[in-house]
Design an enzyme around this catalytic site. Structure first.
Site, short mmCIF file in Angstrom:
data_model
loop_
_atom_site.label_atom_id
_atom_site.label_comp_id
_atom_site.label_asym_id
_atom_site.label_seq_id
_atom_site.Cartn_x
_atom_site.Cartn_y
_atom_site.Cartn_z
N LYS A 174 -7.19 10.62 7.31
CA LYS A 174 -7.58 9.99 8.58
C LYS A 174 -6.35 9.31 9.18
O LYS A 174 -5.95 8.24 8.74
CB LYS A 174 -8.68 8.95 8.39
CG LYS A 174 -9.22 8.47 9.74
CD LYS A 174 -9.64 7.03 9.79
CE LYS A 174 -8.56 6.06 10.18
NZ LYS A 174 -8.04 6.14 11.55
N GLU A 250 -0.20 -0.34 1.05
CA GLU A 250 1.14 -0.65 1.56
C GLU A 250 0.93 -1.41 2.86
O GLU A 250 0.51 -0.83 3.84
CB GLU A 250 1.94 0.64 1.82
CG GLU A 250 2.24 1.46 0.59
CD GLU A 250 3.14 0.74 -0.39
OE1 GLU A 250 3.90 -0.16 0.02
OE2 GLU A 250 3.06 1.06 -1.58
N CYS A 284 7.45 -1.61 9.09
CA CYS A 284 7.03 -2.57 8.07
C CYS A 284 8.25 -3.23 7.43
O CYS A 284 8.17 -4.34 6.91
CB CYS A 284 6.18 -1.89 7.01
SG CYS A 284 6.95 -0.42 6.38
N GLU A 384 3.71 -11.77 10.43
CA GLU A 384 4.27 -10.51 10.93
C GLU A 384 3.98 -10.38 12.42
O GLU A 384 2.83 -10.48 12.84
CB GLU A 384 3.65 -9.32 10.18
CG GLU A 384 4.25 -8.01 10.58
CD GLU A 384 3.66 -6.83 9.81
OE1 GLU A 384 2.42 -6.72 9.74
OE2 GLU A 384 4.45 -6.01 9.29
P1 NAD Z 1 -4.08 -1.18 10.90
O1 NAD Z 1 -4.38 -1.88 9.65
O2 NAD Z 1 -4.69 -1.68 12.16
O3 NAD Z 1 -4.52 0.36 10.80
C1 NAD Z 1 -4.04 1.22 9.78
C2 NAD Z 1 -5.05 2.34 9.56
O4 NAD Z 1 -6.24 1.77 9.03
C3 NAD Z 1 -5.47 3.08 10.83
O5 NAD Z 1 -5.63 4.45 10.54
C4 NAD Z 1 -6.81 2.44 11.14
O6 NAD Z 1 -7.66 3.28 11.90
C5 NAD Z 1 -7.35 2.22 9.75
N1 NAD Z 1 -8.41 1.20 9.66
C6 NAD Z 1 -8.56 0.09 10.39
N2 NAD Z 1 -9.70 -0.57 10.02
C7 NAD Z 1 -10.25 0.14 9.01
C8 NAD Z 1 -11.43 0.00 8.22
N3 NAD Z 1 -12.30 -0.99 8.41
N4 NAD Z 1 -11.67 0.90 7.27
C9 NAD Z 1 -10.83 1.93 7.06
N5 NAD Z 1 -9.73 2.13 7.79
C10 NAD Z 1 -9.43 1.26 8.76
O7 NAD Z 1 -2.50 -1.12 11.03
P2 NAD Z 1 -1.61 -0.51 12.20
O8 NAD Z 1 -1.62 -1.44 13.37
O9 NAD Z 1 -1.97 0.92 12.44
O10 NAD Z 1 -0.18 -0.51 11.50
C11 NAD Z 1 0.65 -1.62 11.50
C12 NAD Z 1 0.64 -2.30 10.15
O11 NAD Z 1 0.98 -1.38 9.13
C13 NAD Z 1 1.66 -3.41 10.05
O12 NAD Z 1 1.12 -4.52 9.39
C14 NAD Z 1 2.77 -2.78 9.19
O13 NAD Z 1 3.59 -3.69 8.52
C15 NAD Z 1 1.97 -1.94 8.27
N6 NAD Z 1 2.80 -0.90 7.67
C16 NAD Z 1 3.12 -1.01 6.34
C17 NAD Z 1 3.94 -0.07 5.74
C18 NAD Z 1 4.28 -0.16 4.29
O14 NAD Z 1 4.59 0.87 3.71
N7 NAD Z 1 4.23 -1.31 3.67
C19 NAD Z 1 4.44 0.99 6.50
C20 NAD Z 1 4.10 1.05 7.86
C21 NAD Z 1 3.28 0.11 8.43
#
Ligand code: NAD
Length: 494
Positions: A174, A250, A284, A384
């Site tokens: 997804k 992550e 990230c 963040e």
């Molecule tokens: P997000 O948490 O809003 O979404 C990430 C994914 O989770 C999306 O596909 C979203 O649709 C899904 N999601 C959201 N709510 C959910 C739920 N209730 N159940 C299941 N899935 C759900 O994050 P974002 O805004 O897309 O990404 C930014 C974040 O990701 C930042 O905090 C960044 O630091 C982090 N990030 C971490 C890494 C790492 O490897 N540590 C890498 C890239 C990004």
């Protein structure tokens, strides 16, 4: 009419059962790039069933054969690098050179994991009893749900899908709602490489509809999730209540570059600008704290501010562009609100701080921003922001710098600029982050080493490198007793 991308379930591209669609937009222009299926739990059911069926045969497919399919996928990714990178810039907004890097990371991990088809080493150890054999091998976990963010739309899914597949798992993927087309292109390449139907399935849709259904689905064995801490905590809770699924998280970062007074400041400035404003701060591993020894704080502030002011904003496909847009208006509002928080907390705004106008582009652009006189307890120094905002925190030396670095809930990446090898090694020992750089910025991890963070950046699993094999497999320990009699471990040996 906009091109339509369906879900990919059991080897077929299909619309959502409800027939609903959503658009994918260019964040710099607002242009509609295509439409994708807007799925619900009923589509998730089909995808999980297909993955469960495929698992029966895929787990028995010899790992070297699985690796060969990945090798073909790596070749296709390499051949299509430019096409993928151009779409990546259009759908996600990062500048073309960085988009190429995103795709290259996918190519690298795919080749690497293809090679694991012929490795996946286990252990053989001596038994404490005579005529007894002891060894451990890896087993796949089952159906892995891969849930990813939009900021690395090709690299992050590849980090997850490739190790999962080479180990014999099947996948329901997804992707983030902001970058679905890149997901379709990646899955299309896996299909073309010869992956059998059902081994990878793609379901487009929001976190609440599709993501949530995956967390709760009894047919899913593992959730591999990258996203924010808030979402990650929710994922862990729900997945625990629904079958105690394995969860690999992550999450966010609040990464710092530390500059000591003896550092090569030219080198440091280049690394800081690249780490803070590359990908518009939406990595990230982005540097959002600059922890600087007081003796050079003023000089560094001036030099960083001058460079930040001169960065050229624009569409990522234009060669002169250095910083692209934020992913959407919601992200822009979030960054704006943090600038307000910083002001209220008493930090000094040195440059930026406003939404930026880019002629001819309707996207969410924000000026590269620098705050100075930031104290470690301020929210802009702890939370963040995920945008082009850098906070300068003056300190009195390495010890204090390390304490400030380690004093946040995140622990992904850190960096130290110094010419002193003694202090460099002390920092390597004491910086409590999953990634440590010496004389380089906080970004730019290579795929052959583990990737992940301490504390709330994750839950102890790692992506990439051979560490990823542990994330996506079970260990099975096997004892073969060929003595022909009852032998009791720990008892008959003493
Ligand atoms: P997000 O948490 O809003 O979404 C990430 C994914 O989770 C999306 O596909 C979203 O649709 C899904 N999601 C959201 N709510 C959910 C739920 N209730 N159940 C299941 N899935 C759900 O994050 P974002 O805004 O897309 O990404 C930014 C974040 O990701 C930042 O905090 C960044 O630091 C982090 N990030 C971490 C890494 C790492 O490897 N540590 C890498 C890239 C990004």
């Amino acid at each position: 009419m906009a091109e339509f991308y369906g879900n990919y379930i059991d080897g077929r591209w299909v619309p959502a059962k409800s027939g609903r669609r959503s658009p994918s937009l260019d964040p710099a222009t607002g242009e509609v790039l295509g439409e994708v299926a807007r799925s619900g739990p009923e589509d998730v059911d089909e995808a999980v069933e297909a993955a469960r069926r495929a698992f029966r045969t895929w787990r028995l497919t010899p790992a070297p054969k699985r690796g060969e399919i990945l090798y073909r996928a790596a070749e296709l990714l390499r051949d299509r690098k430019e096409e993928l990178a151009a779409m990546l810039t259009r759908e996600m907004g990062k500048v073309l050179a960085e988009a190429r890097g995103d795709v290259q990371e996918a190519i690298d991990i795919t080749y690497f994991m293809a090679g694991e088809g012929r490795r996946q080493f286990g252990h053989t150890v001596p038994s404490e009893l005579p005529d007894k054999w002891a060894m451990a091998v890896r087993d796949p976990i089952g159906v892995v749900a891969v849930i990813t963010p939009w900021n690395f739309p090709t690299a992050i899914p590849s980090w997850k899908i490739m190790p999962a597949l080479v180990l014999g798992n099947t996948v329901v993927f997804k992707p983030a709602s902001d970058t679905p087309i890149l997901a379709a292109m990646l899955v299309g390449i896996l299909e073309e490489a010869g992956l059998p139907p059902g081994v990878v399935n793609l379901v487009f849709g929001g976190g609440e509809e599709v993501g949530e259904a995956l967390l709760r689905h009894p047919g899913v064995d593992m959730i591999s999730f990258t996203g924010s801490v808030e979402s990650g905590q929710h994922v862990a809770e729900v997945a625990a209540r629904h079958g105690l699924k394995r969860v690999s998280l992550e999450l966010g970062g609040k990464n710092a570059v530390i500059v000591l007074a003896d550092a090569d400041l030219d080198l440091a400035v280049d690394g800081i600008i690249w780490s803070a404003y590359g990908t518009t701060g939406q990595r990230c591993t982005a540097c959002s704290r600059l922890i600087v020894e007081r003796a050079v704080a003023e000089e560094l502030e001036e030099r960083i501010a001058a460079r930040a002011r001169s960065l050229r904003l624009g569409h990522g496909l234009r060669p002169e562009t250095e910083v692209g847009p934020l992913i959407n208006r919601t992200a822009l509002e979030r960054v704006k609100s943090y600038v307000e928080v910083g002001r209220r907390e008493g930090a000094r705004l040195v440059v930026g701080g406003e939404e930026a106008e880019v002629p001819g582009l309707a996207g969410a652009f924000f000026q590269p921003t620098v705050f100075a006189d930031v104290r470690p307890e301020m929210r802009i120094a702890r939370e963040e922001i995920f945008g082009p905002v850098l906070s300068l925190i003056p300190v009195d030396g390495l010890e204090e710098a390390i304490e400030v670095n380690n004093g946040v809930q995140y622990g992904l990446s850190s960096s130290l600029y110094t010419r002193d090898v003694h202090r460099a090694f002390r920092a390597i020992r004491d910086l409590a982050t999953g990634i440590v750089y010496i004389n380089a910025g906080t970004i730019g991890a290579e795929i052959q080493l583990p990737f992940g963070g301490y504390r709330m950046t994750g839950n102890g699993h790692r992506e990439a490198g051979i560490a990823a094999l542990d994330t996506y497999s079970e260990w099975k320990s096997i004892y073969v007793d060929f003595s022909g009699r009852l032998q009791r471990a720990q008892i008959d040996t003493h």
